[in-house]
Design an enzyme around this catalytic site. Sequence first.
Site, mmCIF file in Angstrom:
data_model
loop_
_atom_site.group_PDB
_atom_site.id
_atom_site.type_symbol
_atom_site.label_atom_id
_atom_site.label_comp_id
_atom_site.label_asym_id
_atom_site.label_seq_id
_atom_site.Cartn_x
_atom_site.Cartn_y
_atom_site.Cartn_z
ATOM 1 C CG ASP A 128 -1.972 -1.064 1.212
ATOM 2 O OD1 ASP A 128 -2.094 -1.748 0.178
ATOM 3 O OD2 ASP A 128 -2.673 -1.233 2.227
ATOM 4 C CG MET A 170 -5.380 -5.258 -2.912
ATOM 5 S SD MET A 170 -4.290 -6.426 -2.078
ATOM 6 C CE MET A 170 -5.380 -7.824 -1.892
ATOM 7 N NE ARG A 266 -18.170 -8.194 -20.240
ATOM 8 C CZ ARG A 266 -19.307 -7.860 -20.825
ATOM 9 N NH1 ARG A 266 -19.990 -6.788 -20.420
ATOM 10 N NH2 ARG A 266 -19.789 -8.585 -21.824
HETATM 11 O O1 F6P Z 1 -1.621 -5.446 3.307
HETATM 12 C C1 F6P Z 1 -2.419 -4.492 2.716
HETATM 13 C C2 F6P Z 1 -3.463 -5.133 1.876
HETATM 14 O O2 F6P Z 1 -2.858 -5.743 0.767
HETATM 15 C C3 F6P Z 1 -4.539 -4.148 1.460
HETATM 16 O O3 F6P Z 1 -4.206 -3.447 0.314
HETATM 17 C C4 F6P Z 1 -5.743 -5.040 1.321
HETATM 18 O O4 F6P Z 1 -6.936 -4.327 1.559
HETATM 19 C C5 F6P Z 1 -5.532 -6.063 2.382
HETATM 20 O O5 F6P Z 1 -4.143 -6.146 2.581
HETATM 21 C C6 F6P Z 1 -6.066 -7.442 2.057
HETATM 22 O O6 F6P Z 1 -5.891 -8.254 3.168
HETATM 23 P P1 F6P Z 1 -6.058 -9.831 3.222
HETATM 24 O O7 F6P Z 1 -4.846 -10.446 2.561
HETATM 25 O O8 F6P Z 1 -6.114 -10.147 4.661
HETATM 26 O O9 F6P Z 1 -7.295 -10.159 2.450
#
Ligand code: F6P
Length: 343
Positions: A128, A170, A266
């Site tokens: 992130d 993400m 889409r």
């Molecule tokens: O570590 C950050 C992250 O990759 C975020 O961007 C995302 O929302 C979250 O982890 C997803 O988490 P998990 O792997 O627990 O689904």
Amino acid sequence: MKIGILTGGGDCPGLNPAIRGFVLRGLDYGFKVHGIRYGWKGLVQGIIDDAPLTVAGVEELIRQGGTDLRSSRTNPYKDPAQLQAVKDNFKKFGLDAIAALGGEDTLGVASKLFKDGFSTVGIPKTMDNDLSETDYTFGFDSAVQVNVDAADRLRDTARSHSRAIVLEVMGRHAGWVALHTGISAGADYILLPEVPLDVDAMCAQVKKAHDRKGYALVVASEGVDLPDLDESEKKLDAFGHVILGERNVGEWLAKEIEKRTGLETRSAVTGHIQRGGAPSAFDRVLATRLGIRAAQCVHERDFGKMVATRGGDIVAVDIDKAVGTLRTVPIELYNSIVTLFNK
Ligand code: F6P
């Protein structure tokens, strides 16, 4: 010195090279570095390697994604019994210090433990890229590269079918991944959690791009606030974060675009694909340098620190400051790149 090393939170490319850098430098100082498995959960449950990590054990890690130490999202400060177990095991296993590799949550625990009298050092990771006090975290560059590759592929199919496509990426509270993906992919609209969603503006832009070149590509962060989204029933992780992937931001946006513009639309989600695979060269170098610097902190007994990159240098900063506030995308930065997709 006997040092425990752990990786917590979501994995990302670069964790293994950082472990490697820490261990290789630690060997120079005569450290015995023991892997603690599954993040803080490993310290709660005492899942700590009997044997210290060796050159042979880490030297191949430079190109490996994920984390050899495994990970979890365990927050021992949520449960007094778990916290006591962490403190007891710290002593029971004779650890002089812990090197914790993680984002705000994992390093937040390291920071609290330091305040409680335990020697900890933090190494920042997160795809992130939202940790304060460091210009970059490793994992980010590799994740963006995965997304750019996906966006290039989506552009091909969007053009063939004269469609609009939304790519959801993400980035929990910060839009760095969406911003860098969108710029690198030449997206026609970029949506970040830091910028309030304006559906009319997005649709107008998508329509204009489609009229001009016959397709359109939108890059959206999973953290974008959607109107009328009731999150009261949503699942939370151990640190209280909503599991954002379940909000289906890309799908919601695609439906809205299709409804309002009449364009066939889409959506696609790169999801956890962003977190796997070999680290980019940038992440390998950054992670290695941070691992080496963290070993130096331990050697100098400079605890309560997080290693960081600033202006190309590797420095040590107060871990407390780094986990206090998230580093989000400044609105001025977003405003300055709007020129790329407002034509
Ligand atoms: O570590 C950050 C992250 O990759 C975020 O961007 C995302 O929302 C979250 O982890 C997803 O988490 P998990 O792997 O627990 O689904």
